[in-house]
Design a protein around this motif. Structure first.
Motif, PDB file in Angstrom:
ATOM      1  N   PRO A 167       1.018  -1.400  -0.144  1.00 38.11           N
ATOM      2  CA  PRO A 167       0.057   0.044  -0.085  1.00 38.11           C
ATOM      3  C   PRO A 167       0.847   1.178   0.004  1.00 38.11           C
ATOM      4  CG  PRO A 167      -0.764  -1.515   1.676  1.00 38.11           C
ATOM      5  CD  PRO A 167       0.370  -2.026   1.096  1.00 38.11           C
ATOM      6  N   PHE A 168       2.007   1.151   0.573  1.00 36.85           N
ATOM      7  CA  PHE A 168       2.879   2.485   0.582  1.00 36.85           C
ATOM      8  C   PHE A 168       3.372   2.805  -0.714  1.00 36.85           C
ATOM      9  CE2 PHE A 168       2.765   0.799   5.134  1.00 36.85           C
ATOM     10  CZ  PHE A 168       2.171   2.063   5.712  1.00 36.85           C
TER      11      PHE A 168
ATOM     12  N   ALA B 297       2.153   1.795  -3.585  1.00 36.16           N
ATOM     13  CA  ALA B 297       1.091   2.379  -4.306  1.00 36.16           C
ATOM     14  C   ALA B 297       0.688   3.661  -4.158  1.00 36.16           C
ATOM     15  CB  ALA B 297       0.014   1.363  -4.186  1.00 36.16           C
ATOM     16  N   VAL B 298       0.720   4.111  -2.830  1.00 41.16           N
ATOM     17  CA  VAL B 298       0.398   5.386  -2.932  1.00 41.16           C
ATOM     18  C   VAL B 298       1.435   6.443  -3.117  1.00 41.16           C
ATOM     19  CG1 VAL B 298       0.086   6.989  -0.749  1.00 41.16           C
ATOM     20  CG2 VAL B 298      -1.332   4.917  -0.681  1.00 41.16           C
ATOM     21  N   ALA B 299       2.663   5.938  -2.962  1.00 40.04           N
ATOM     22  CA  ALA B 299       3.887   6.776  -3.366  1.00 40.04           C
ATOM     23  C   ALA B 299       3.821   7.212  -4.903  1.00 40.04           C
ATOM     24  CB  ALA B 299       5.185   6.129  -3.107  1.00 40.04           C
ATOM     25  N   VAL B 300       3.401   5.757  -5.466  1.00 47.16           N
ATOM     26  CA  VAL B 300       3.304   6.073  -7.077  1.00 47.16           C
ATOM     27  C   VAL B 300       2.387   6.727  -7.503  1.00 47.16           C
ATOM     28  CG1 VAL B 300       3.215   4.807  -9.159  1.00 47.16           C
ATOM     29  CG2 VAL B 300       4.718   3.909  -7.491  1.00 47.16           C
ATOM     30  N   LEU B 301       1.167   6.705  -6.898  1.00 47.76           N
ATOM     31  CA  LEU B 301      -0.175   7.661  -7.150  1.00 47.76           C
ATOM     32  C   LEU B 301       0.444   8.891  -6.881  1.00 47.76           C
ATOM     33  CD1 LEU B 301      -2.814   5.264  -6.311  1.00 47.76           C
ATOM     34  CD2 LEU B 301      -2.349   5.892  -8.541  1.00 47.76           C
ATOM     35  N   LEU B 302       1.004   9.278  -5.582  1.00 50.12           N
ATOM     36  CA  LEU B 302       1.095  10.672  -5.321  1.00 50.12           C
ATOM     37  C   LEU B 302       2.177  11.349  -6.457  1.00 50.12           C
ATOM     38  CD1 LEU B 302       1.387  10.706  -1.729  1.00 50.12           C
ATOM     39  CD2 LEU B 302       0.024  11.979  -2.864  1.00 50.12           C
ATOM     40  N   ALA B 303       3.385  10.723  -6.841  1.00 49.27           N
ATOM     41  CA  ALA B 303       4.007  11.174  -7.944  1.00 49.27           C
ATOM     42  C   ALA B 303       3.327  11.586  -9.223  1.00 49.27           C
ATOM     43  CB  ALA B 303       5.262  10.133  -8.177  1.00 49.27           C
ATOM     44  N   GLU B 304       2.554  10.457  -9.597  1.00 51.37           N
ATOM     45  CA  GLU B 304       1.712  10.721 -10.730  1.00 51.37           C
ATOM     46  C   GLU B 304       0.561  11.892 -10.870  1.00 51.37           C
ATOM     47  OE1 GLU B 304       1.770   9.213 -13.729  1.00 51.37           O
ATOM     48  OE2 GLU B 304       2.954   7.556 -13.132  1.00 51.37           O
ATOM     49  N   PHE B 305       0.006  11.993  -9.617  1.00 54.45           N
ATOM     50  CA  PHE B 305      -0.850  13.175  -9.297  1.00 54.45           C
ATOM     51  C   PHE B 305      -0.060  14.471  -9.470  1.00 54.45           C
ATOM     52  CE2 PHE B 305      -4.045  10.063  -7.438  1.00 54.45           C
ATOM     53  CZ  PHE B 305      -4.582   9.589  -8.606  1.00 54.45           C
ATOM     54  N   ARG B 306       1.082  14.711  -8.851  1.00 54.27           N
ATOM     55  CA  ARG B 306       1.913  15.693  -8.474  1.00 54.27           C
ATOM     56  C   ARG B 306       2.675  16.135  -9.969  1.00 54.27           C
ATOM     57  NH1 ARG B 306       5.188  15.980  -3.147  1.00 54.27           N
ATOM     58  NH2 ARG B 306       3.345  16.725  -1.794  1.00 54.27           N
ATOM     59  N   GLY B 307       2.482  15.271 -11.061  1.00 56.96           N
ATOM     60  CA  GLY B 307       3.102  15.564 -12.372  1.00 56.96           C
ATOM     61  C   GLY B 307       4.579  15.274 -12.560  1.00 56.96           C
ATOM     62  N   SER B 308       5.043  14.554 -11.509  1.00 60.12           N
ATOM     63  CA  SER B 308       6.379  14.324 -11.761  1.00 60.12           C
ATOM     64  C   SER B 308       6.976  13.509 -13.016  1.00 60.12           C
ATOM     65  CB  SER B 308       6.689  13.210 -10.502  1.00 60.12           C
ATOM     66  OG  SER B 308       6.559  13.879  -9.346  1.00 60.12           O
ATOM     67  N   PRO B 309       8.133  13.878 -13.594  1.00 58.83           N
ATOM     68  CA  PRO B 309       8.484  13.388 -14.760  1.00 58.83           C
ATOM     69  C   PRO B 309       8.355  11.728 -14.582  1.00 58.83           C
ATOM     70  CG  PRO B 309      10.200  14.487 -13.669  1.00 58.83           C
ATOM     71  CD  PRO B 309       9.226  14.319 -12.771  1.00 58.83           C
ATOM     72  N   GLN B 310       7.876  11.181 -15.770  1.00 51.28           N
ATOM     73  CA  GLN B 310       7.424   9.657 -15.767  1.00 51.28           C
ATOM     74  C   GLN B 310       8.582   8.874 -15.648  1.00 51.28           C
ATOM     75  OE1 GLN B 310       4.190   8.576 -15.942  1.00 51.28           O
ATOM     76  NE2 GLN B 310       5.022   6.815 -15.256  1.00 51.28           N
ATOM     77  N   ASN B 311       9.628   9.254 -16.403  1.00 48.10           N
ATOM     78  CA  ASN B 311      10.887   8.230 -16.461  1.00 48.10           C
ATOM     79  C   ASN B 311      11.393   8.082 -14.912  1.00 48.10           C
ATOM     80  OD1 ASN B 311      10.875   8.004 -18.992  1.00 48.10           O
ATOM     81  ND2 ASN B 311      12.513   9.717 -19.566  1.00 48.10           N
ATOM     82  N   LEU B 312      11.311   9.352 -14.237  1.00 48.27           N
ATOM     83  CA  LEU B 312      11.901   9.336 -12.761  1.00 48.27           C
ATOM     84  C   LEU B 312      10.935   8.274 -12.009  1.00 48.27           C
ATOM     85  CD1 LEU B 312      13.817  10.147 -10.685  1.00 48.27           C
ATOM     86  CD2 LEU B 312      12.490  12.131 -10.296  1.00 48.27           C
ATOM     87  N   ILE B 313       9.769   8.357 -12.124  1.00 46.65           N
ATOM     88  CA  ILE B 313       8.753   7.629 -11.540  1.00 46.65           C
ATOM     89  C   ILE B 313       8.848   6.211 -11.715  1.00 46.65           C
ATOM     90  CG2 ILE B 313       6.207   6.773 -11.080  1.00 46.65           C
ATOM     91  CD1 ILE B 313       5.591   9.916 -11.848  1.00 46.65           C
TER      92      ILE B 313
END
Length: 108
Positions: free
Chosen positions: A45-46, A48-64
């Motif tokens: 769960p942690f 999944a939440v970290a990946v979703l937060l990064a996605e919602f914040r618009g972080s660079p996809q390559n970095l995610i």
């Protein structure tokens, strides 16, 4: 993927009618495999939440993507150290995995 190989190797003692039979996990390797399995369920769960937060914040996809793959690699190493009964190294890897998650959720 941590518990399936242990159940397959011990298939002569494993009873699918009683999948949570504590007697099956009396063997130290099986007990560690169960612990690694449960820890993976607790950590997901942690992740999944970290990946979703990064996605919602618009972080660079390559970095995610890179941080998510790094997390998975560290988790595989973590499981191997768990099965190999290396608690100090396991703790270091667990902390590293958590750091990679925190970086992915805070990056922009």
């Amino acid at each position: 993927m941590t518990i399936v190989p242990v159940k397959w190797i011990g298939r002569h003692r494993y009873d699918n009618a009683k999948p949570r039979d504590p007697a099956f996990y009396d063997d130290p390797l099986r007990a560690r495999a169960l612990g690694a399995h449960q820890n993976g369920i607790e950590a997901f769960p942690f992740f999944a939440v970290a990946v979703l937060l990064a996605e919602f914040r618009g972080s660079p996809q390559n970095l995610i993507n890179e941080l998510a793959v790094l997390f998975l690699i560290v988790r595989i190493a973590y499981v191997l150290t768990y099965l190999g009964n290396r608690p100090r190294l396991r703790s270091i890897l667990g902390t590293s995995a958590l750091r990679s998650m925190s970086r992915s959720s805070s990056c922009r």
